[in-house]
Design an enzyme around this catalytic site. Structure first.
Site, PDB file in Angstrom:
ATOM      1  N   THR A  16       1.269  -1.273   0.107  1.00  0.00           N
ATOM      2  CA  THR A  16       0.071   0.005   0.697  1.00  0.00           C
ATOM      3  C   THR A  16       0.510   1.019  -0.208  1.00  0.00           C
ATOM      4  O   THR A  16       1.600   0.864   0.372  1.00  0.00           O
ATOM      5  CB  THR A  16      -0.552   0.126   1.083  1.00  0.00           C
ATOM      6  OG1 THR A  16      -1.619   1.091   0.774  1.00  0.00           O
ATOM      7  CG2 THR A  16      -0.059   0.004   2.114  1.00  0.00           C
ATOM      8  N   ASN A  18      -0.640   3.807   1.534  1.00  0.00           N
ATOM      9  CA  ASN A  18      -1.592   4.455   2.321  1.00  0.00           C
ATOM     10  C   ASN A  18      -0.477   4.048   4.251  1.00  0.00           C
ATOM     11  O   ASN A  18      -0.740   2.906   4.441  1.00  0.00           O
ATOM     12  CB  ASN A  18      -2.786   3.428   2.476  1.00  0.00           C
ATOM     13  CG  ASN A  18      -3.712   4.180   3.560  1.00  0.00           C
ATOM     14  OD1 ASN A  18      -3.638   4.831   4.587  1.00  0.00           O
ATOM     15  ND2 ASN A  18      -5.521   4.420   3.193  1.00  0.00           N
ATOM     16  N   GLN A  19      -0.661   5.947   4.856  1.00  0.00           N
ATOM     17  CA  GLN A  19      -0.026   5.633   5.627  1.00  0.00           C
ATOM     18  C   GLN A  19      -0.156   5.216   7.142  1.00  0.00           C
ATOM     19  O   GLN A  19       0.630   4.389   8.024  1.00  0.00           O
ATOM     20  CB  GLN A  19       1.493   6.930   5.714  1.00  0.00           C
ATOM     21  CG  GLN A  19       2.216   7.168   5.082  1.00  0.00           C
ATOM     22  CD  GLN A  19       3.716   5.875   4.474  1.00  0.00           C
ATOM     23  OE1 GLN A  19       4.067   6.210   5.530  1.00  0.00           O
ATOM     24  NE2 GLN A  19       3.216   6.087   3.462  1.00  0.00           N
ATOM     25  N   LYS A  21      -2.480   2.818   6.490  1.00  0.00           N
ATOM     26  CA  LYS A  21      -2.402   1.113   6.897  1.00  0.00           C
ATOM     27  C   LYS A  21      -1.689   0.719   7.551  1.00  0.00           C
ATOM     28  O   LYS A  21      -1.240   0.127   8.160  1.00  0.00           O
ATOM     29  CB  LYS A  21      -2.900   0.898   5.639  1.00  0.00           C
ATOM     30  CG  LYS A  21      -4.410   1.400   5.157  1.00  0.00           C
ATOM     31  CD  LYS A  21      -4.190   0.290   3.568  1.00  0.00           C
ATOM     32  CE  LYS A  21      -6.166  -0.166   3.029  1.00  0.00           C
ATOM     33  NZ  LYS A  21      -6.055  -0.195   1.761  1.00  0.00           N
ATOM     34  N   ASP A  83      -7.898  -5.744   0.527  1.00  0.00           N
ATOM     35  CA  ASP A  83      -8.747  -5.230  -0.473  1.00  0.00           C
ATOM     36  C   ASP A  83     -10.188  -5.269   0.227  1.00  0.00           C
ATOM     37  O   ASP A  83     -10.446  -6.565   0.934  1.00  0.00           O
ATOM     38  CB  ASP A  83      -8.640  -5.814  -1.183  1.00  0.00           C
ATOM     39  CG  ASP A  83      -9.414  -5.220  -2.854  1.00  0.00           C
ATOM     40  OD1 ASP A  83      -9.003  -4.164  -3.173  1.00  0.00           O
ATOM     41  OD2 ASP A  83     -10.414  -6.225  -3.631  1.00  0.00           O
ATOM     42  N   SER A  84     -11.082  -4.123   0.524  1.00  0.00           N
ATOM     43  CA  SER A  84     -11.524  -3.720   1.287  1.00  0.00           C
ATOM     44  C   SER A  84     -12.941  -3.373   0.011  1.00  0.00           C
ATOM     45  O   SER A  84     -13.297  -3.093  -0.672  1.00  0.00           O
ATOM     46  CB  SER A  84     -11.136  -3.406   2.223  1.00  0.00           C
ATOM     47  OG  SER A  84     -11.017  -2.351   2.373  1.00  0.00           O
ATOM     48  N   LYS A 189     -13.629   2.577  15.453  1.00  0.00           N
ATOM     49  CA  LYS A 189     -13.544   2.007  15.110  1.00  0.00           C
ATOM     50  C   LYS A 189     -12.667   0.891  14.394  1.00  0.00           C
ATOM     51  O   LYS A 189     -12.879   0.079  13.898  1.00  0.00           O
ATOM     52  CB  LYS A 189     -13.076   3.085  13.173  1.00  0.00           C
ATOM     53  CG  LYS A 189     -13.472   2.624  12.099  1.00  0.00           C
ATOM     54  CD  LYS A 189     -13.327   3.313  11.043  1.00  0.00           C
ATOM     55  CE  LYS A 189     -13.341   3.249   9.787  1.00  0.00           C
ATOM     56  NZ  LYS A 189     -12.826   4.361   8.844  1.00  0.00           N
ATOM     57  N   HIS A 194     -13.736  -4.316   9.340  1.00  0.00           N
ATOM     58  CA  HIS A 194     -13.123  -5.047   8.626  1.00  0.00           C
ATOM     59  C   HIS A 194     -12.001  -5.872   9.062  1.00  0.00           C
ATOM     60  O   HIS A 194     -11.623  -6.346   8.760  1.00  0.00           O
ATOM     61  CB  HIS A 194     -13.781  -4.889   7.552  1.00  0.00           C
ATOM     62  CG  HIS A 194     -14.089  -3.614   7.202  1.00  0.00           C
ATOM     63  ND1 HIS A 194     -14.167  -2.469   7.907  1.00  0.00           N
ATOM     64  CD2 HIS A 194     -13.468  -3.346   5.214  1.00  0.00           C
ATOM     65  CE1 HIS A 194     -14.209  -1.221   6.572  1.00  0.00           C
ATOM     66  NE2 HIS A 194     -13.867  -1.909   5.577  1.00  0.00           N
TER      67      HIS A 194
END
Length: 220
Positions: A16, A18-19, A21, A83-84, A189, A194
């Site tokens: 990824t 995305n930092q 994540k 993946d979501s 959250k 998930h």
């Protein structure tokens, strides 16, 4: 140069850019593997020099596993990917793998959300069931793959509520709560999400892979 510190070689790459994540994975791994410096040895795809992977699978699990395998092959490191998306019951599981580009423009959260709300405008609350779904995958160089799934079920609201989160968070109210995913705290959250479920389930397999020394040849 005497006294210079050697930066440990990476052992795990998260597929990824995305930092957020990356921070989540580092915190999950912190203290789990003796000698693992999560802040330097758990890195993102760019740091590891991994190229982007085309997500052309037909399920979340296929996409996650494809990314993990490709990155493990490219880097020689233990690789993790996810993946979501959102699965709406009355739409037969859609938007599903197309969640990020439901409106036709990848990553346009507002357009995606508004299109979905319009499509469900005439649907009553008893038929607005939906779930966020995440597949988290692990791939080890030379073989050894694993996939875990996480699901956060709830009901789709008729309009957005809250400023937190991203994507469809403002319109999914998790079962048992009175707030949308965009109204609860980030800590709350992460506990119920998930993604949190999937990565926590994957964690023992990732720890085992690292304990067995199945990592980059340059790692010590």
């Amino acid at each position: 140069m005497s006294g210079a510190q050697t930066v440990p070689s990476p052992l795990v790459v998260l597929a990824t850019h995305n930092q957020g994540k990356l921070r989540e994975l580092r915190e999950l791994l912190r203290g789990q593997v003796p000698g693992l410096d999560v802040d330097t040895q758990v890195v993102d795809a760019a740091t590891a020099g991994a190229a982007d992977v085309l997500e052309d699978g037909i399920t979340f699990a296929q996409n996650a596993l494809k990314k993990a395998r490709a990155v493990a092959e490219q880097t020689g490191l233990v690789a993790v990917a996810d993946d979501s998306g959102l699965s709406v019951d009355i739409l037969g599981g859609a938007p599903g793998i197309f969640s990020a580009r439901w409106s036709g423009r990848h990553g346009d959260d507002e357009a995606n959300l508004q299109l979905l709300l319009a499509q469900l405008a005439d649907i009553g609350p008893t038929h607005r069931g939906a779930a966020f779904i995440c597949a988290a995958a692990l791939a080890v160089p030379g073989g050894g793959d694993h996939v875990e799934l996480g699901e956060l079920r709830g009901t789709l609201l008729t309009e957005p509520h809250g400023d937190g989160g991203f994507g469809y968070d403002p319109i999914l109210q998790p079962d048992g709560l009175q707030e949308s995913c965009a109204q609860i705290s980030a800590e709350h959250k992460n506990r119920i999400s998930h993604r949190g479920q999937a990565f926590r389930a994957l964690l023992p397999h990732l720890v085992d892979a690292l304990d067995q020394g199945q990592s980059a040849p340059s790692a010590h």
